[in-house]
Design a protein around this motif. Sequence first.
Motif, short mmCIF file in Angstrom:
data_model
loop_
_atom_site.label_atom_id
_atom_site.label_comp_id
_atom_site.label_asym_id
_atom_site.label_seq_id
_atom_site.Cartn_x
_atom_site.Cartn_y
_atom_site.Cartn_z
N SER A 1 -9.08 -6.22 4.66
CA SER A 1 -8.89 -5.57 5.95
C SER A 1 -9.59 -6.29 7.10
CB SER A 1 -9.44 -4.15 5.87
OG SER A 1 -9.60 -3.62 7.15
N ALA A 2 -8.96 -6.27 8.28
CA ALA A 2 -9.63 -6.75 9.49
C ALA A 2 -10.11 -5.56 10.31
CB ALA A 2 -8.67 -7.61 10.31
N LEU B 1 3.61 -6.13 9.52
CA LEU B 1 2.47 -5.28 9.78
C LEU B 1 1.28 -6.19 10.05
CD1 LEU B 1 1.10 -2.26 7.95
CD2 LEU B 1 -0.17 -4.37 7.74
N SER C 1 -10.69 -2.23 9.60
CA SER C 1 -11.71 -1.28 9.14
C SER C 1 -13.10 -1.92 9.09
CB SER C 1 -11.33 -0.68 7.80
OG SER C 1 -11.17 -1.69 6.86
N VAL D 1 0.50 2.44 11.67
CA VAL D 1 -0.17 3.22 10.61
C VAL D 1 -1.39 3.79 11.31
CG1 VAL D 1 -1.35 3.18 8.38
CG2 VAL D 1 0.62 1.69 8.77
N PHE E 1 -0.22 10.73 7.91
CA PHE E 1 -0.16 9.53 8.75
C PHE E 1 0.74 9.72 9.97
CE2 PHE E 1 -1.79 7.42 4.97
CZ PHE E 1 -2.72 6.58 5.53
N THR F 1 2.14 2.57 3.45
CA THR F 1 3.30 2.03 4.16
C THR F 1 4.60 2.26 3.38
OG1 THR F 1 2.63 -0.11 3.29
CG2 THR F 1 2.19 0.29 5.60
N PRO G 1 -3.16 -6.82 4.12
CA PRO G 1 -3.19 -7.02 5.58
C PRO G 1 -3.81 -8.34 6.03
CG PRO G 1 -3.70 -4.75 5.07
CD PRO G 1 -3.58 -5.45 3.75
N ILE H 1 -10.38 -0.16 1.30
CA ILE H 1 -9.23 0.41 2.02
C ILE H 1 -8.04 0.50 1.08
CG2 ILE H 1 -9.98 -0.61 4.22
CD1 ILE H 1 -7.34 -2.35 4.00
N ALA I 1 -2.90 -0.15 12.04
CA ALA I 1 -1.98 -1.30 12.04
C ALA I 1 -0.80 -1.06 12.96
CB ALA I 1 -1.48 -1.54 10.61
N TYR J 1 -1.66 13.02 1.50
CA TYR J 1 -2.11 11.72 2.03
C TYR J 1 -1.05 11.12 2.95
CZ TYR J 1 -3.31 6.72 1.83
OH TYR J 1 -3.60 5.42 2.14
N SER K 1 -8.30 6.94 2.96
CA SER K 1 -8.23 5.65 2.26
C SER K 1 -8.91 4.51 3.02
CB SER K 1 -6.78 5.28 1.97
OG SER K 1 -6.08 5.10 3.18
N VAL K 2 -9.76 4.85 3.98
CA VAL K 2 -10.60 3.81 4.58
C VAL K 2 -12.01 4.37 4.49
CG1 VAL K 2 -11.12 2.45 6.62
CG2 VAL K 2 -8.75 3.01 6.08
N TYR L 1 0.84 -1.20 0.00
CA TYR L 1 0.00 0.00 0.00
C TYR L 1 0.87 1.25 0.00
CZ TYR L 1 -4.14 -2.67 1.53
OH TYR L 1 -5.18 -3.53 1.63
C1 ISJ Z 1 -5.13 3.30 6.55
C2 ISJ Z 1 -4.91 2.16 5.98
O1 ISJ Z 1 -4.22 1.28 6.73
C3 ISJ Z 1 -4.21 -0.11 6.51
C4 ISJ Z 1 -5.41 -0.71 7.06
C5 ISJ Z 1 -5.43 -1.95 7.61
C6 ISJ Z 1 -6.70 -2.61 8.04
O2 ISJ Z 1 -7.76 -1.95 7.96
O3 ISJ Z 1 -6.70 -3.77 8.44
C7 ISJ Z 1 -4.20 -2.61 7.77
C8 ISJ Z 1 -3.04 -2.02 7.42
C9 ISJ Z 1 -2.92 -0.61 7.06
O4 ISJ Z 1 -1.87 -0.36 6.18
C10 ISJ Z 1 -5.37 1.88 4.60
O5 ISJ Z 1 -4.93 0.89 4.01
O6 ISJ Z 1 -6.08 2.68 4.03
#
Ligand code: ISJ
Length: 271
Positions: free
Chosen positions: A99-100, A49, A102, A70, A241, A13, A33, A138, A187, A237, A78-79, A10
């Motif tokens: 994603s877990a 991560l 979000s 993160v 972070f 990161t 993720p 995400i 994360a 963006y 981005s979520v 992503y």
């Molecule tokens: C903010 C973000 O962070 C990510 C979101 C994650 C998740 O929701 O499980 C895991 C890793 C992150 O890099 C994104 O990807 O938009």
Amino acid sequence: MSYILGVPRYANTAPLYHFLEEGEGLVFRYGVPTELNRWLLEGEVDLSLVSSYFYLKNADRLRPLPDFSVADLGPVYSVNLFHRKPWSELRHIALTTESATSVRLLHYLLERDGLEVRYTHEQGGLELLERYDGVLLIGDRALSTYVGLLSIVPESVHQIPVQPGGVFVSDLSMRWFTHTRLPFVFAVWATRSHEPPPAEVVRRLRVARSLGLGNLAAVAGTEAQRLNVPERLMQHYLWNFRYHLEAPDRLGLEAFASAVGLRYPNCFWEV
Ligand SMILES: C=C(O[C@@H]1C=C(C(=O)O)C=C[C@H]1O)C(=O)O
């Protein structure tokens, strides 16, 4: 024997990994993720991560680095839940499979507002809005989809339209902030709890992060090109972070654990 680092693909990161090189005992394994979460528990990667929710759920088996995250305070961009009906009328939502955290955050936010919603895991983009009231995306896909809806890149974040292209964009981190006034941690970096991270690997990760944040324009340039989004937007963006799991982030993580009924272990590697 090589030490295997779980690396997400992503843009968010990239400031941590752009200047990190494989070799000298370190190899990368790339994944989204949800894959990295599983691989860490199964022993396929050594340090990775992990989604913050996954970590909290498996806190007896995982232990995080003390200073990597993160996270952000307010909007993350981005979520996003993309939807055509207003938030209060949402009944059936398609969820990203990547994603877990979000996914759990979305459940929490909707439940808090007294909404009963059906969820289906399905891969796709905005075309899913033909069959669902909302679609949760995400990472790179969420960012590109958002940017695709903007007809211009505004000079100020306050000029971003509320409903670009006729689609509501609910930024889950902003909703969390409005409610808690705290950062949200998406994360952390963790190892299995009986396998301490080698100090040299952590040192290399820290050096790479310093270089990434110190040369953010270069990182943003590469990522902007890769995702075909305007460079100015990518810079904003990325500098938004929080990558150091500082005291406010830990408070945010603790509040998230409590919101979803999990114990907050407050236990990190001393490295
Ligand atoms: C903010 C973000 O962070 C990510 C979101 C994650 C998740 O929701 O499980 C895991 C890793 C992150 O890099 C994104 O990807 O938009």
